[in-house]
Scaffold this motif. Structure first.
Motif, short mmCIF file in Angstrom:
data_model
loop_
_atom_site.label_atom_id
_atom_site.label_comp_id
_atom_site.label_asym_id
_atom_site.label_seq_id
_atom_site.Cartn_x
_atom_site.Cartn_y
_atom_site.Cartn_z
N ASP A 81 0.83 -1.21 0.00
CA ASP A 81 0.00 0.00 0.00
C ASP A 81 0.86 1.26 0.00
O ASP A 81 0.58 2.21 -0.73
CB ASP A 81 -0.94 0.02 1.21
CG ASP A 81 -2.05 -1.01 1.11
OD1 ASP A 81 -2.32 -1.51 -0.01
OD2 ASP A 81 -2.65 -1.33 2.16
N VAL A 84 2.36 1.73 -3.47
CA VAL A 84 1.35 2.23 -4.41
C VAL A 84 1.10 3.73 -4.17
O VAL A 84 1.02 4.52 -5.12
CB VAL A 84 0.04 1.42 -4.31
CG1 VAL A 84 -1.09 2.08 -5.06
CG2 VAL A 84 0.27 0.00 -4.81
N GLU A 85 1.02 4.13 -2.90
CA GLU A 85 0.84 5.55 -2.57
C GLU A 85 2.02 6.38 -3.07
O GLU A 85 1.83 7.48 -3.61
CB GLU A 85 0.72 5.73 -1.06
CG GLU A 85 -0.62 5.33 -0.49
CD GLU A 85 -0.67 5.44 1.03
OE1 GLU A 85 0.01 6.33 1.59
OE2 GLU A 85 -1.37 4.62 1.65
N LEU A 87 3.93 5.69 -5.66
CA LEU A 87 3.81 5.79 -7.12
C LEU A 87 2.70 6.77 -7.52
O LEU A 87 2.87 7.54 -8.46
CB LEU A 87 3.53 4.41 -7.72
CG LEU A 87 4.68 3.41 -7.63
CD1 LEU A 87 4.24 2.06 -8.19
CD2 LEU A 87 5.93 3.90 -8.34
N GLN A 88 1.59 6.74 -6.81
CA GLN A 88 0.50 7.67 -7.11
C GLN A 88 0.94 9.11 -6.88
O GLN A 88 0.51 10.01 -7.59
CB GLN A 88 -0.74 7.34 -6.27
CG GLN A 88 -1.42 6.07 -6.74
CD GLN A 88 -2.59 5.67 -5.87
OE1 GLN A 88 -2.63 5.98 -4.67
NE2 GLN A 88 -3.51 4.93 -6.45
N GLY A 89 1.81 9.32 -5.90
CA GLY A 89 2.33 10.66 -5.62
C GLY A 89 3.18 11.20 -6.77
O GLY A 89 3.36 12.41 -6.89
N LYS A 91 2.42 11.07 -9.92
CA LYS A 91 1.60 11.63 -11.00
C LYS A 91 0.89 12.90 -10.58
O LYS A 91 0.31 13.58 -11.41
CB LYS A 91 0.63 10.61 -11.56
CG LYS A 91 -0.32 10.00 -10.61
CD LYS A 91 -1.22 9.01 -11.32
CE LYS A 91 -2.53 8.97 -10.59
NZ LYS A 91 -3.48 8.06 -11.10
N SER A 92 0.95 13.25 -9.32
CA SER A 92 0.29 14.48 -8.85
C SER A 92 1.13 15.69 -9.18
O SER A 92 2.30 15.72 -9.18
CB SER A 92 0.09 14.43 -7.35
OG SER A 92 -0.73 13.33 -7.03
#
Length: 92
Positions: A81, A84-85, A87-89, A91-92
């Protein structure tokens, strides 16, 4: 928050198809496998399987739990988790 060095270690651990298969099977098996279980779905020698499990353990993607002479490996969902967080950061 995960640092870049930790994310790099996890990325390297995930870069091998055998390790991805081990993680996938862990998920299917209620997040728990013994080293001997891995032989059933990965066509590798015992030293190779141990190497892959060590790489996953060093990246903290699996947690080794000693049970007498045997080691049980559990999926570390919390670390996945966090990765994943991370990696998501990106694209922000």
């Amino acid at each position: 928050m995960m640092d870049a060095k930790k994310a790099e270690r996890i990325s390297k651990a995930l870069a091998d198809p055998n390790r991805l298969l081990i993680l996938k099977e862990l998920r299917k098996n209620q997040d728990c496998l013994y080293c001997s279980d891995v032989y059933e779905f990965v066509d590798l020698t015992q030293p190779s399987i141990s190497h892959h499990l060590k790489q996953l353990s060093d990246a903290e993607l699996v947690i080794p739990v000693k049970e007498g002479r045997y080691v049980k490996y559990k999926l570390n969902a919390k670390m996945i988790d966090q990765y994943v967080e991370f990696l998501q950061g990106l694209k922000s």
